[in-house]
Design an enzyme around this catalytic site. Sequence first.
Site, mmCIF file in Angstrom:
data_model
loop_
_atom_site.group_PDB
_atom_site.id
_atom_site.type_symbol
_atom_site.label_atom_id
_atom_site.label_comp_id
_atom_site.label_asym_id
_atom_site.label_seq_id
_atom_site.Cartn_x
_atom_site.Cartn_y
_atom_site.Cartn_z
ATOM 1 N N CYS A 82 0.843 -1.197 0.000
ATOM 2 C CA CYS A 82 0.000 0.000 0.000
ATOM 3 C C CYS A 82 0.882 1.252 0.000
ATOM 4 O O CYS A 82 1.519 1.536 -1.005
ATOM 5 C CB CYS A 82 -0.984 -0.022 1.159
ATOM 6 S SG CYS A 82 -2.369 1.140 0.914
ATOM 7 N N HIS A 98 -3.498 -4.832 0.630
ATOM 8 C CA HIS A 98 -2.941 -5.191 1.940
ATOM 9 C C HIS A 98 -2.997 -6.708 2.155
ATOM 10 O O HIS A 98 -3.920 -7.217 2.799
ATOM 11 C CB HIS A 98 -3.733 -4.513 3.063
ATOM 12 C CG HIS A 98 -3.407 -3.081 3.286
ATOM 13 N ND1 HIS A 98 -2.358 -2.663 4.072
ATOM 14 C CD2 HIS A 98 -4.010 -1.954 2.834
ATOM 15 C CE1 HIS A 98 -2.326 -1.341 4.111
ATOM 16 N NE2 HIS A 98 -3.308 -0.882 3.354
ATOM 17 N N GLU A 119 -1.434 -8.464 4.185
ATOM 18 C CA GLU A 119 -1.262 -8.797 5.608
ATOM 19 C C GLU A 119 -2.531 -8.637 6.425
ATOM 20 O O GLU A 119 -2.627 -9.127 7.553
ATOM 21 C CB GLU A 119 -0.167 -7.899 6.208
ATOM 22 C CG GLU A 119 -0.610 -6.541 6.719
ATOM 23 C CD GLU A 119 -0.986 -5.519 5.649
ATOM 24 O OE1 GLU A 119 -1.341 -4.383 6.006
ATOM 25 O OE2 GLU A 119 -0.930 -5.851 4.442
#
Length: 249
Positions: free
Chosen positions: A98, A187, A189
């Site tokens: 990001c 994202h 994660e």
Amino acid sequence: MESKTETFNNSTILVLQPDRQCGPDRLANWSKERGVKLDVRNPDTPSEMPASLETFDGLIVLGGEMGDGDTSKHPWLEQVRDTLREAHAVGLPTLGICLGGQLLASALGGTVEPGDAGLEAGAIPITPLEDATNDPLMQGMPGTFYSGSFHNDAISRLPPDAVLLATGERYSNQAFRCGSSWGVQFHPELNPAHYAEWVPLELESHPELEATICEFERMDSLVEDACGQLFHNFLDVVLDKSRVGRRAS
């Protein structure tokens, strides 16, 4: 996602976390499964920034609420760009997420601007392109996969030598590669619980986001599988590079 069992317990990835609300989340567990250490540091604290990348086997730059253009407010953003340029120059496997992906793009000659399509948030579909077929980061990814997303700015122009790997419905530059550096706008994660903590930040101006919390939870098995595959692919690159380097030494 295929099971990954190979480990290389001496490998360490430097993780730069620009925002204390944007941690490594799932990346920590996936790295632990492979025996890879994440050395997490906050670039807004100068004493935490390493003098050199020589002791690291990879670099990850996470997201944050600040933008690529906020250097006057956050001068350390230029040091993060310098670190990304250094990693790129020496071929250190790098993943920008990001904001991290945007900083990578601008560090290498691309352009980041406020997104003309507005906020992109939720579990969004990502479509790999033809150049992803033989790309190490994109191996084993579905024809369309889902990942958490939360951003207002976007990469409007990729670096001159970048290869576009994946696109999206709202923003086209979702994943790219420059040498052994990769940037993703999404994202990988992010888990649903952490996403639910971010939504209130934009809820006043985007009330429709409340519904995306449940949607993310509903889609999460697909999100976790695909994003786990992508990150394990990155760990494969890190581990292969580590192995070759240690043989050479």
